[in-house]
Each structure stands twice: as structure tokens, then as C-alpha cells.
Design a protein around this motif. Structure first.
Motif, short mmCIF file in Angstrom:
data_model
loop_
_atom_site.label_atom_id
_atom_site.label_comp_id
_atom_site.label_asym_id
_atom_site.label_seq_id
_atom_site.Cartn_x
_atom_site.Cartn_y
_atom_site.Cartn_z
N GLN A 50 12.67 -25.98 -20.90
CA GLN A 50 13.15 -25.43 -22.19
C GLN A 50 13.65 -26.54 -23.13
OE1 GLN A 50 16.76 -23.10 -22.14
NE2 GLN A 50 16.10 -21.82 -23.86
N SER A 51 14.33 -27.52 -22.56
CA SER A 51 14.90 -28.59 -23.40
C SER A 51 13.86 -29.65 -23.75
CB SER A 51 16.09 -29.23 -22.70
OG SER A 51 15.66 -29.79 -21.47
N VAL A 53 10.45 -28.72 -24.56
CA VAL A 53 9.23 -28.12 -25.09
C VAL A 53 9.40 -27.85 -26.59
CG1 VAL A 53 9.86 -25.70 -24.57
CG2 VAL A 53 7.44 -26.35 -24.66
N ILE A 54 8.34 -28.10 -27.34
CA ILE A 54 8.31 -27.78 -28.77
C ILE A 54 7.03 -27.01 -29.06
CG2 ILE A 54 8.25 -28.70 -31.12
CD1 ILE A 54 9.92 -31.07 -30.07
N MET A 69 10.57 -16.55 -29.00
CA MET A 69 10.65 -17.60 -27.99
C MET A 69 11.92 -18.39 -28.21
SD MET A 69 6.67 -18.83 -28.00
CE MET A 69 5.34 -17.63 -27.83
N ASP A 70 12.70 -18.53 -27.17
CA ASP A 70 14.00 -19.20 -27.31
C ASP A 70 13.85 -20.71 -27.07
OD1 ASP A 70 16.68 -19.48 -27.77
OD2 ASP A 70 17.28 -18.99 -25.71
N ILE A 71 13.03 -21.32 -27.90
CA ILE A 71 12.78 -22.76 -27.79
C ILE A 71 12.68 -23.33 -29.20
CG2 ILE A 71 11.55 -22.63 -25.57
CD1 ILE A 71 8.93 -22.73 -27.24
N ASP A 72 12.73 -24.66 -29.33
CA ASP A 72 12.54 -25.29 -30.64
C ASP A 72 11.09 -25.08 -31.07
OD1 ASP A 72 15.11 -26.11 -30.67
OD2 ASP A 72 14.69 -28.27 -30.75
N MET A 73 10.92 -24.62 -32.30
CA MET A 73 9.55 -24.36 -32.79
C MET A 73 9.41 -24.65 -34.27
SD MET A 73 8.03 -20.95 -30.93
CE MET A 73 6.32 -21.22 -31.36
N LEU B 200 13.63 -30.87 -34.45
CA LEU B 200 13.11 -30.33 -33.20
C LEU B 200 13.15 -31.42 -32.13
CD1 LEU B 200 10.01 -28.37 -34.56
CD2 LEU B 200 12.38 -27.62 -34.37
N GLY B 202 13.89 -30.34 -28.77
CA GLY B 202 13.89 -29.58 -27.52
C GLY B 202 15.24 -28.88 -27.38
N LYS B 203 15.23 -27.57 -27.13
CA LYS B 203 16.48 -26.80 -27.10
C LYS B 203 17.26 -27.08 -25.83
CE LYS B 203 18.57 -22.38 -26.49
NZ LYS B 203 19.50 -23.08 -25.60
N SER B 204 18.34 -27.81 -25.97
CA SER B 204 19.19 -28.05 -24.80
C SER B 204 20.15 -26.88 -24.63
CB SER B 204 19.95 -29.37 -24.96
OG SER B 204 20.56 -29.42 -26.21
N ARG B 207 23.09 -25.92 -27.27
CA ARG B 207 22.89 -25.53 -28.67
C ARG B 207 21.85 -24.42 -28.79
NH1 ARG B 207 17.97 -27.04 -30.58
NH2 ARG B 207 17.06 -29.07 -30.05
N LYS B 209 18.47 -22.58 -30.45
CA LYS B 209 17.12 -23.09 -30.76
C LYS B 209 17.03 -23.43 -32.25
CE LYS B 209 14.89 -18.73 -31.90
NZ LYS B 209 13.72 -17.90 -31.76
N ARG B 210 16.13 -24.35 -32.57
CA ARG B 210 15.92 -24.70 -33.97
C ARG B 210 14.49 -24.30 -34.38
NH1 ARG B 210 18.51 -30.73 -33.24
NH2 ARG B 210 20.69 -30.03 -33.12
N VAL B 211 14.39 -23.81 -35.60
CA VAL B 211 13.09 -23.40 -36.11
C VAL B 211 12.85 -24.08 -37.45
CG1 VAL B 211 11.68 -21.48 -36.93
CG2 VAL B 211 13.15 -21.17 -34.93
N VAL B 212 11.74 -24.78 -37.56
CA VAL B 212 11.35 -25.38 -38.84
C VAL B 212 10.23 -24.52 -39.41
CG1 VAL B 212 10.23 -27.36 -39.92
CG2 VAL B 212 12.02 -27.72 -38.21
#
Lengths: 259, 355
Positions: A50-51, A53-54, A69-73, B200, B202-204, B207, B209-212
Motif C-alpha cells: 500500500q505504501s 503503490v501508485i 482505492m485507498d492508495i495514492d492515485m 504521490l 505511496g500511502k503510508s 497519512r 491517501k493522496r489524489v492528484v
């Protein structure tokens, strides 16, 4: 039995995977997107990435994939997802980067970006949903629409003389030196879901090898766009889509699968 | 004093990118700016600083690679020339909408269409008024020397991150191709940590999640986002206006010109002074934000303004808005790759402004 009695840990047989959000899916009931979202997020959870993945959402029904999705996107312009993913991966070579694209996005407007990202061998994963139609804009002809298939811009069926042929982009990119794993799956039965999951997981694990791009096509129904019930659409998919888009691995560990 | 070198403007852009600690450059060849990527390739920036260099399959792919790389919080840039910049406009609109910092260099050539490969300033409207779809602005820097080609790369990255907005260096084929002495700034190391709260990474677990994204399907949300962008542009107008004034203190007339045309006008105003005509030169360095207030301050001091541009009259509209009808403002400029001479400019000035 009231709800409190039902919601007990010992009664739990199935639950949301960690990296899926609580947000209600915006997809039509019966659509395969929700299942594929779950498989991708299950993969992220199982790999514990999870930490790292983009994701890159594209333009189409799954434009809001980042809500679920609970991830950076990020969200890419129409067709450009693999270029956006290339930019991310080149800057974060050790992170897992994936795109989630439909057939209009990947195989029509984004064909150039798709082919060149595949050919360069970018170490990314492409999740490609092929439902043979433009779902979000209301069911127009897609590059993958079958001959004879009706859509809002082929109301009498797709004719090769007028609209040209459907494209098998997955077979096409499998021919390129930069692809390492190419597979076509579906999620309309529990058995197929298991196979699709295996392919998606392989496609993510491959990123660690840095040997090239992995693409998993999911042939999916679009009951709304096809103007059918979900059950009818899955039957229609088996009878019409699968003969033209046969399921199975197409390229494994950089080698074309002999059939 | 920094290292002195004789360089082409395009080479100065490339060298400055490495020295500014850029993390990534994505490009596609086009005349007259191909030396940017060629110089970078020869320098092997992945060995010098670890900077990513990638030749994309198109300008469209290149700007979207910029979009992806910029979303990771890294210093990212691309360069091209007019037809290529048109192709990038979709991506530039997305960068502005998603509030991503990036540097875009346009070494302008004549248009419209394939136009010509010779220098021009005919992309002023495109650069300053948007270019792509939607209500957005780029912060536009207009270098008039090879020195500024180098300096504005560093400045451009600073401003891009300060405002989370794409910055454009609006150059042209003259500045890109000519060679001049340039004092290179000392190298800045690439960032080792990304601290941008939107990037972005990676969601640790510590924190959210971040969305662009540039998408907001809620019309009220989208309107709010637009107002927020406008607030940012207002802030740029208040804090980032840059210009140069030459021989303006006693001037009875002004020439207003930017970039290569300003270099030509520098000579033209000297020729005018030799004839006893008191003309000054105001050179906008930022084209957005435009030196509107400064121009307005001349309205009760001078008799007229000539806008000198390598086009058929684009910046003149901003000058007219600035002086709000209080002064005659006229245009002179050759176009399509034809470059005006200082003598031509002065003759036009005498004919059009002094009458």
C-alpha cells in the motif's frame, strides 16, 4: 434475527479488502469493474505494498477509480495513462505503478502511448478492461466493438466496410519486445475470478523483476451499454466476445505462449 | 562569479536544467529547440545528477510523462516549439487543473500550422491567455538573452513550486539558436526528500491517501476550485510582475517589447536618441502576470506607445488594457519568420506614433 446478531466476527465469511474504500461504487449493477477493483486491491493488500503503490486512473467509467482505492492515485487525460505512469515510474523506479484503463482509452485514443510504453518495456502493470463499448459516454462504438455488434453509433451493427475492424490490441502488444507478461481473463464466474486474480498478482509481482511491462486484459460485460440484463450480458459475452477475444495467457516470462 | 561559457540559448536551458536539480526531462525533437534534448543526452544527466531523460514518442506523451512525474513532487520539465506546444496544450491544462508544478519551454517558431522554422513571437496569446481548455493561466517568463535562458530555468522551477502551477519560458528561435556569454549558476543538488503534502509518494499508514486530479463532478466543488485557481493568479499578479525599463525616466514615448524583439528595440531606441527623439523601452519579463500597473503609471507622462512584436499584434491587447484608452497604442512587427531591423522599427515608430 436483527442486524446486530448477524454482524459478529464468527459470522464473517467475506469482507471488504483493506485497500478498498467504503465508498459506494459508481458502476452499474452487474458490471465487472467492481470485481476487478477488488482483485487489484486484494493484490496490493496481499503483497503488502500500500505504501509503495501508485495508481493511474484513466478516462471512462473508471475515471473515479481513485475514490474506491485507498492508495495514492492520479487521474490521467484520456488515453495518456501509460505516459503518465511512465513519468511516475521513471521518478519512482522502486514503487509499484499501475494504470487502470478501458478499451476506448487504451486501444483508441491512447494507442500510441500504449504501444510505446509496452515497447519501451516500462516496468509497470496495465489493467485493461475490454467491454467492447464506450460505457461512460453512453454506449458508442469502441475500437473493440465486434463486427455486427450494435452500439449507439453503430445502431445497425458494426460493418467492416463502414467502420473497420475490431482491434486485438492485447495480441498486438504481446508481439513487442518490451512486454514480459500478457494475459486475457474475465471475472464473470468464480472460477474466472480466481484465474484473473492470479494473472493480476503475477502482473504486479513482475514489477520487482524489472524485465518489462505486464498487461492483463479483462474481457467484461457492459450490461447497460449492451442493453441486456447482467445475466444475459454474461451469456452474450461468452458466446460472442470470447471466440474473438479468447481467454488465457498470451505471453509469459517474455515468451509467447504456443497454442 | 559563476562559470562563464559561450553557449546557445537552447544549450543554456539544458545545462541550467541539470544545475537547477531537475529530476526529469521528457521531450520530443522539433526545430528550432532540438539542441535542448541533444545537449542533455550528451551530458548523460543520469550519471551527472541522477536526472531522468526520456525521448517520448510524441509531444503528447512527453507532457503526460511530465504530468506523471510532477505528481510525484519532483522537478519536471519539457521543451518544444510552437506546433509541439499546441500538442502539449491538453496536458498543460491538466497540469494547471491538478495544480502541478512543471516547467515548459517554448522556443517559438512561425505559425499557424507547420508555419516555418524561423523565429516568431506568435504564440503570445497561447502562452498568456490559456492555450488549452478551461479558466487557467501559466506564469510566463520571457528571456531576452542566453543568460536569462539559464537564469529562468532556476527561477521557473522556484515559481512553479511556489504556486503549484506550470510555468512557461516563452523564448523564440533567435534566443534559442544564438550564442552568447552566459554565467552559469552553481549547481543545486536534486531533492533527496519529497515534502510536498500533495505529492504521490505511496500511502503510508500515518497519512491519508493522496489524489492528484483535475476532475470534480460536483459543480459547486468545481466552481470553488476555479475560484481557488483565480486567487492564486491574483497572488501572482501582486507578487511576481517583472519588467525592465531602459531610458524611460525622461521618455516622451515608449516602445514595449519582450524577448528577442526587446533586444532589437534596445538598438532602435539608441538610434532614436541619436535623432533627439526621447523614447524608452519597457520590456515585460513576465508576460503573465503582465506589468499592467507599471504601464498605467506612464499614462500622464508620455505621448504614445509602440508595441513591437514578431507577430501581427498580440501583446498590444494587454498594453491597451493596461493604459485603458488614455494613450495611443499602436503595433509594429514583422512576422512569419521575418525579423525586423532596428532601423525598420525606428522608421515605423516615426511614421505610426510621431506621425
Amino acid at each position: 434475527m436483527d442486524l446486530k446478531e448477524i454482524i459478529k466476527p464468527e459470522n464473517l465469511v467475506y469482507k471488504r479488502t483493506e485497500c478498498l474504500t467504503d465508498k459506494t461504487l459508481s458502476y452499474c449493477p452487474g458490471c465487472g469493474h467492481g470485481t476487478v477493483h477488488r482483485l487489484v486491491m486484494e493484490t496490493v493488500d496481499e503483497l503488502g505494498i500500500q505504501s509503495d503503490v501508485i495508481g493511474v486512473a484513466s478516462v471512462g467509467c473508471s475515471v473515479l477509480a481513485y475514490d474506491f482505492m485507498d492508495i495514492d492515485m492520479t487521474q490521467s487525460p484520456h488515453g495518456r495513462a501509460t505516459a503518465v505512469a511512465t513519468g511516475i515510474k521513471r521518478c519512482w523506479p522502486d514503487k509499484f505503478v499501475f494504470t487502470y484503463q478501458g478499451d476506448g482509452d487504451l486501444a483508441a485514443i491512447g494507442t500510441g502511448e500504449t504501444i510505446h510504453a509496452c515497447n519501451r518495456g516500462e516496468n509497470i502493470t496495465i489493467i485493461f478492461i475490454n467491454n467492447g463499448i464506450y460505457g461512460m459516454t453512453g454506449g458508442q462504438m469502441a475500437p473493440t466493438t465486434l463486427l455486427g455488434m450494435k452500439s449507439s453509433t453503430t445502431p445497425y451493427g458494426r460493418e467492416v466496410e463502414l467502420m473497420g475492424n475490431p482491434i486485438k490490441i492485447t495480441e498486438l502488444v504481446a508481439q513487442l519486445a518490451g512486454t514480459y507478461f500478457v494475459s486475457r481473463q474475465s471475472v464473470h464466474t468464480p472460477g474466472n475470478v480466481r484465474k484473473a486474480k492470479k494473472a493480476i498478482k503475477t502482473a504486479f509481482e513482475n514489477q520487482k523483476l524489472k524485465k518489462g511491462l505486464s498487461l492483463v486484459e479483462i474481457v467484461s460485460n457492459c450490461n447497460s451499454g449492451w442493453k441486456m440484463t447482467p445475466v444475459e450480458s454474461n451469456k452474450w459475452m461468452e458466446e460472442n466476445m470470447f471466440p474473438f477475444y479468447p481467454l488465457g495467457d498470451i505471453k509469459v516470462e517474455g515468451q509467447l505462449v504456443q497454442k | 562569479m559563476g562559470e562563464l561559457k559561450l553557449m546557445k540559448g537552447n544549450e543554456a536551458i539544458a545545462e541550467a536544467a541539470i544545475r537547477a536539480g531537475a529530476d526529469a526531462y521528457f521531450g520530443y525533437p522539433i526545430t528550432p529547440q532540438s539542441e535542448v534534448m541533444e545537449y542533455l543526452a550528451a551530458q548523460q544527466p543520469h550519471k551527472r545528477t541522477g536526472m531522468v531523460l526520456l525521448q517520448a514518442e510524441s509531444e503528447i506523451a512527453a507532457i503526460n510523462m511530465v504530468y506523471g512525474a510532477a505528481s510525484t513532487g519532483k522537478k519536471t520539465m519539457t521543451s518544444s516549439s510552437s506546433p509541439g506546444i499546441s500538442l502539449k496544450m491538453e496536458g498543460i491544462s491538466y497540469l494547471a487543473g491538478a495544480e502541478l508544478p512543471a516547467l515548459i519551454v517554448n522556443v517559438v517558431r512561425g505559425g499557424p500550422g507547420l508555419g516555418t522554422i524561423q523565429p516568431s513571437q506568435s504564440d503570445y496569446f497561447q502562452a498568456t491567455k490559456g492555450g488549452g481548455h478551461g479558466d487557467y493561466r501559466l506564469l510566463v517568463l520571457a528571456p531576452a538573452s542566453v543568460q536569462e535562458m539559464s537564469d529562468f530555468v532556476k527561477l521557473g522551477f522556484e515559481l512553479a513550486f511556489k504556486y503549484r502551477n506550470p510555468v512557461m519560458i516563452l523564448s523564440d528561435g533567435i534566443i534559442g539558436q544564438m550564442m552568447e556569454k552566459v554565467e552559469l549558476f552553481d549547481p543545486i543538488p536534486r531533492k533527496t526528500e519529497i515534502n510536498e503534502p500533495w505529492a504521490l509518494t505511496g500511502k503510508s499508514s500515518d497519512r491519508k491517501k493522496r489524489v492528484v486530479t483535475s476532475l470534480d463532478l460536483d459543480p459547486y466543488g468545481n466552481e470553488k476550485h476555479n475560484h481557488e485557481l483565480q486567487r492564486k493568479y491574483k497572488e501572482m499578479e501582486e507578487n511576481e510582475v517583472r519588467f525592465e525599463e531602459i531610458d524611460c525616466s525622461d521618455a516622451e514615448y515608449l516602445m514595449v517589447a519582450y524577448g528577442s524583439s526587446a533586444r532589437i528595440c534596445q538598438k532602435a531606441i539608441k538610434l532614436a536618441r541619436l535623432k533627439g527623439i526621447k523614447v524608452g523601452l519597457l520590456r515585460p519579463i513576465t508576460l503573465f502576470p503582465f506589468p499592467t500597473k507599471q504601464l498605467y503609471s506612464y499614462t500622464n507622462r508620455i505621448k504614445g506607445i509602440l508595441s513591437v512584436e514578431l507577430n501581427t499584434g498580440q501583446m498590444i491587447e494587454d498594453i491597451r488594457l493596461a493604459v485603458n484608452g488614455k494613450l495611443p497604442v499602436e503595433h509594429f512587427g514583422r512576422c512569419g519568420g521575418v525579423v525586423h531591423s532596428p532601423e525598420e522599427v525606428l522608421a515605423a515608430f516615426e511614421k505610426i506614433i510621431m506621425k
